[in-house]
Design an enzyme around this catalytic site. Structure first.
Site, short mmCIF file in Angstrom:
data_model
loop_
_atom_site.label_atom_id
_atom_site.label_comp_id
_atom_site.label_asym_id
_atom_site.label_seq_id
_atom_site.Cartn_x
_atom_site.Cartn_y
_atom_site.Cartn_z
NE ARG A 170 8.56 -15.15 -2.88
CZ ARG A 170 7.23 -14.74 -2.45
NH1 ARG A 170 6.14 -15.58 -2.22
NH2 ARG A 170 7.50 -13.54 -1.73
CG HIS B 74 7.66 -12.26 2.76
ND1 HIS B 74 7.44 -13.03 1.48
CD2 HIS B 74 6.56 -12.66 3.62
CE1 HIS B 74 6.48 -13.99 1.95
NE2 HIS B 74 5.53 -13.54 2.61
CD GLU C 30 0.65 -12.71 0.01
OE1 GLU C 30 0.52 -12.18 0.98
OE2 GLU C 30 0.29 -13.38 -0.71
CG ASN D 169 2.05 -14.55 -3.55
OD1 ASN D 169 3.05 -15.08 -4.48
ND2 ASN D 169 2.52 -13.90 -2.99
CE1 TYR E 50 -1.53 -19.78 0.03
CE2 TYR E 50 -1.11 -17.58 -0.73
CZ TYR E 50 -0.48 -18.46 -0.18
OH TYR E 50 0.24 -18.63 0.41
CD GLU F 267 3.38 -16.14 -0.77
OE1 GLU F 267 2.25 -16.77 -0.19
OE2 GLU F 267 3.88 -15.81 -0.62
CD1 TRP G 10 2.97 -20.26 2.72
CD2 TRP G 10 4.35 -19.15 1.19
NE1 TRP G 10 2.86 -19.91 3.37
CE2 TRP G 10 4.23 -19.09 3.00
CE3 TRP G 10 5.45 -18.70 0.86
CZ2 TRP G 10 5.08 -19.22 3.20
CZ3 TRP G 10 5.81 -18.19 1.14
CH2 TRP G 10 6.14 -18.09 3.26
CD1 TRP H 282 2.40 -14.55 7.55
CD2 TRP H 282 3.17 -13.51 8.79
NE1 TRP H 282 3.12 -14.87 6.54
CE2 TRP H 282 3.88 -13.88 7.32
CE3 TRP H 282 4.22 -12.87 9.37
CZ2 TRP H 282 5.28 -13.53 7.06
CZ3 TRP H 282 5.33 -12.33 9.15
CH2 TRP H 282 5.90 -12.94 7.68
C1 PNW Z 1 0.72 -15.34 2.11
N1 PNW Z 1 -6.02 -13.86 3.15
O1 PNW Z 1 -0.12 -14.46 2.51
C2 PNW Z 1 1.80 -14.51 2.63
O2 PNW Z 1 3.03 -13.95 1.33
C3 PNW Z 1 2.46 -15.39 3.10
O3 PNW Z 1 3.85 -15.45 4.18
C4 PNW Z 1 1.91 -16.56 4.11
O4 PNW Z 1 2.10 -17.67 4.83
C5 PNW Z 1 0.39 -17.50 2.70
O5 PNW Z 1 0.53 -16.50 2.23
C6 PNW Z 1 -0.40 -18.36 3.40
O6 PNW Z 1 -1.28 -17.30 4.66
C7 PNW Z 1 -1.49 -13.97 2.96
O7 PNW Z 1 -6.50 -13.40 4.21
C8 PNW Z 1 -2.45 -13.98 4.23
O8 PNW Z 1 -6.24 -13.67 2.31
C9 PNW Z 1 -3.64 -13.78 4.40
C10 PNW Z 1 -4.38 -13.59 2.94
C11 PNW Z 1 -4.09 -13.79 2.53
C12 PNW Z 1 -1.94 -14.40 1.93
#
Ligand code: PNW
Length: 547
Positions: free
Chosen positions: A80, A126, A173, A312, A314, A378, A428, A436
């Site tokens: 991806r 993105h 996102e 996506n 986490y 992700e 990811w 970022w």
């Molecule tokens: C995602 N939060 O970003 C993005 O799709 C990616 O580009 C990034 O590198 C990755 O997750 C890891 O951060 C996020 O603040 C950025 O909850 C911030 C958040 C969640 C996802």
């Protein structure tokens, strides 16, 4: 969590690693690329944690063959990645010229993937809006212009790459784009009501407007794909949404409601609208007339505009009613349980703890509510302090291995014990990269990148995931391994009359599996496959005879 040694992944399950253009490419002023909103933003003092920008990143624009070799070595089925809009159309707009060098670059990369048997999974947006569109009319704030320009950009990509790319993500996102870019002002373009942070912006209105326009842009691009490309290209297309599991802090009714309110703002905003055709009523309750609405004609286009649920995710948040953070639906997030214990191991990223049970719960929630196949596009973990230790220690990333042990098992349980239809998983990220606003301090890669030398070092988590997917894949039976369609050479891009851009790159990929089918969704009933492959074998034999 109990381990399930006998359970395999469904046949045709896709897996691979994920990246995004601005986070890896570098070479920002090469081959006529136009600027994106992240170029200058990341150069402003104080916008990234280490003061570094995306000019070099992991240098993948130049080192793409190395990245390809790494993917091949890892044995992924898919990759991806995202396309940089301002490489394809440097000034971004529908009347601006298309850049043949941009097309050529991605053609080469896509062909390289296919030649190595890796299925391209392509994100169109993105976060790297062409700077020219922001300057010209305010970018995502200008509905009429941006919807048309994004749709045109998507169309250029379908025309240029759609003969070989069968998996499309429109927008990555949108919550992050709207809230972090126009609300909190921590991501480009950095607009916010906080005048310490930004000279312009209105955090109480702009995020909701931007989100609204993104949904419409996505939906129009999908409409174009479905009407003009899907009948011949036969790919799938959808949006991918960030969203973490929300768990009530305790079992009081107000905190149980709070968890749902958190989901409404984080996920429902985009998922209810795109998949179900309405905005969550709770959002309107909180935002009143600051929450825009679509016309009935617009809802027609928006509702059902994704072939799958792109997820996506986490972490998990413990949710408590209260607080005044509108971006979280006036819900308070914590990782600390009432008994003072932590939900799970803490990552480098303050917003991330390792709690795989939440992943399983979220898969269940999403599948029940939206009833679509889920593609996890992700999922990953940043190891605390990974930038402060030598490389030989960093590659022993036990905390990340632990995270992926949990999420892979949780996914398998969701599939087999809960009946959730999960069809893809993209950890990811392939590489440590430009994270970022965190700059390069926070590392999410399964491959360590030494930014001094740009050398790549596989971490233990890469090895774990490769092994895990090897162990859990369903090996197709002998008959299923026969080709499912005929590899007929396709015309060169420049030969095709309906294409508005020319390229020197050939679109014929020899020896690739470019003919591999779309991820089987509900459209591909399992029963028909035996028949289809028999027909295809007859056709193949016939073509061979005619040669
Ligand atoms: C995602 N939060 O970003 C993005 O799709 C990616 O580009 C990034 O590198 C990755 O997750 C890891 O951060 C996020 O603040 C950025 O909850 C911030 C958040 C969640 C996802």
């Amino acid at each position: 969590m109990a381990s399930l040694p006998d359970h395999k992944l469904p046949k045709d399950f896709l897996w691979g690693f994920a990246t995004a253009a601005f986070q890896i490419e570098g070479s920002t002023d090469v081959d006529d690329r136009g600027k994106s909103i992240w170029d200058d933003f990341s150069r402003l003092p104080g916008k990234t944690a280490d003061g570094r920008n995306g000019d070099v990143a992991t240098d993948s624009y130049r080192l793409w063959k190395e990245d390809l070799a790494l993917l091949k070595q890892y044995g992924v089925k898919s990759y991806r990645f995202s396309i940089s809009w301002s490489r394809i159309i440097p000034l971004g707009g529908r009347n601006d010229p298309v850049n043949p060098k941009g097309i050529e670059y991605y053609n080469g990369f896509i062909n390289g993937l296919l030649e190595n048997g890796i299925i391209p999974f392509l994100t169109l947006y993105h976060w790297d809006l062409p700077q020219a569109l922001h300057d010209r009319y305010g970018g995502w704030l200008n509905k009429d212009e941006v919807v048309k320009d994004y749709t045109n950009y998507a169309k250029v990509c379908f025309e240029a790459f759609g003969d070989r790319v069968k998996h499309w993500l429109t927008i990555n996102e949108p919550w992050c784009v709207a809230i972090l870019g126009y609300g909190r002002g921590v991501f480009a373009p950095g607009r916010s009501s906080d005048r310490q942070r930004s000279p312009e912006g209105n955090s109480s209105t702009e995020p909701w407007i931007v989100g609204h326009h993104i949904i419409l842009a996505h939906a129009h691009a999908v409409k174009v794909y479905r009407e003009q490309f899907k009948p011949t290209q036969k790919g799938q297309i959808g949006i991918t949404l960030n969203g973490d599991w929300a768990m009530p802090y305790d079992d009081t009714p107000e905190n149980i409601d709070a968890a749902q309110h958190a989901l409404d703002f984080a996920i429902g905003w985009y998922a209810d609208s795109v998949h179900l055709g309405f905005y969550p009523p709770y959002m309107r309750e909180v935002l009143g007339d600051r929450m825009p609405d679509f016309t009935p004609e617009e809802w027609e286009i928006v509702k059902g505009s994704s072939d799958f649920y792109g997820m996506n995710t986490y972490t998990t948040n413990l949710c408590r009613a209260g607080g005044d953070d509108e971006f979280q639906g006036n819900v308070d997030y914590t990782f600390t349980r009432p008994d003072e214990t932590q939900l799970g191991p803490q990552a480098q990223s303050p917003w991330l703890q390792d709690y795989p049970q939440g992943f399983r719960a979220l898969l269940n929630y999403i599948y029940k509510r939206y009833k679509l196949p889920i593609l996890v596009t992700e999922n990953g973990f940043s190891v605390k302090g990974e930038s402060d230790i030598p490389i030989d220690e960093a590659v022993k990333d036990d905390a990340r291995v632990h995270y992926f042990q949990g999420t892979t098992e949780a996914m398998l349980s969701a599939i087999h014990e809960d009946g959730v239809d999960v069809q893809a998983y993209f950890p990811w990220s392939l590489l440590d990269n430009f994270e970022w606003a965190d700059g390069y301090i926070t590392r999410f890669g399964v491959t360590y990148v030494d930014y001094e030398t740009q050398k790549r070092y596989p971490k233990d988590s890469a090895k774990f995931l490769i092994e895990w997917f090897k162990e859990h894949e369903t090996i197709p039976t002998a008959i299923e391994q026969l080709p499912t369609s005929v590899d007929i050479p396709r015309p060169k891009l420049a030969d095709r009359t309906n294409v508005s851009v020319a390229s020197s790159a050939s679109t014929t990929v020899k020896g690739s599996n470019s003919s591999s089918p779309v991820i089987p969704g509900k459209e591909t009933p399992v029963k028909s496959r035996g028949f289809k492959s028999r027909v295809n074998r007859y056709v193949a034999a016939l073509v061979a005879l005619l040669k």
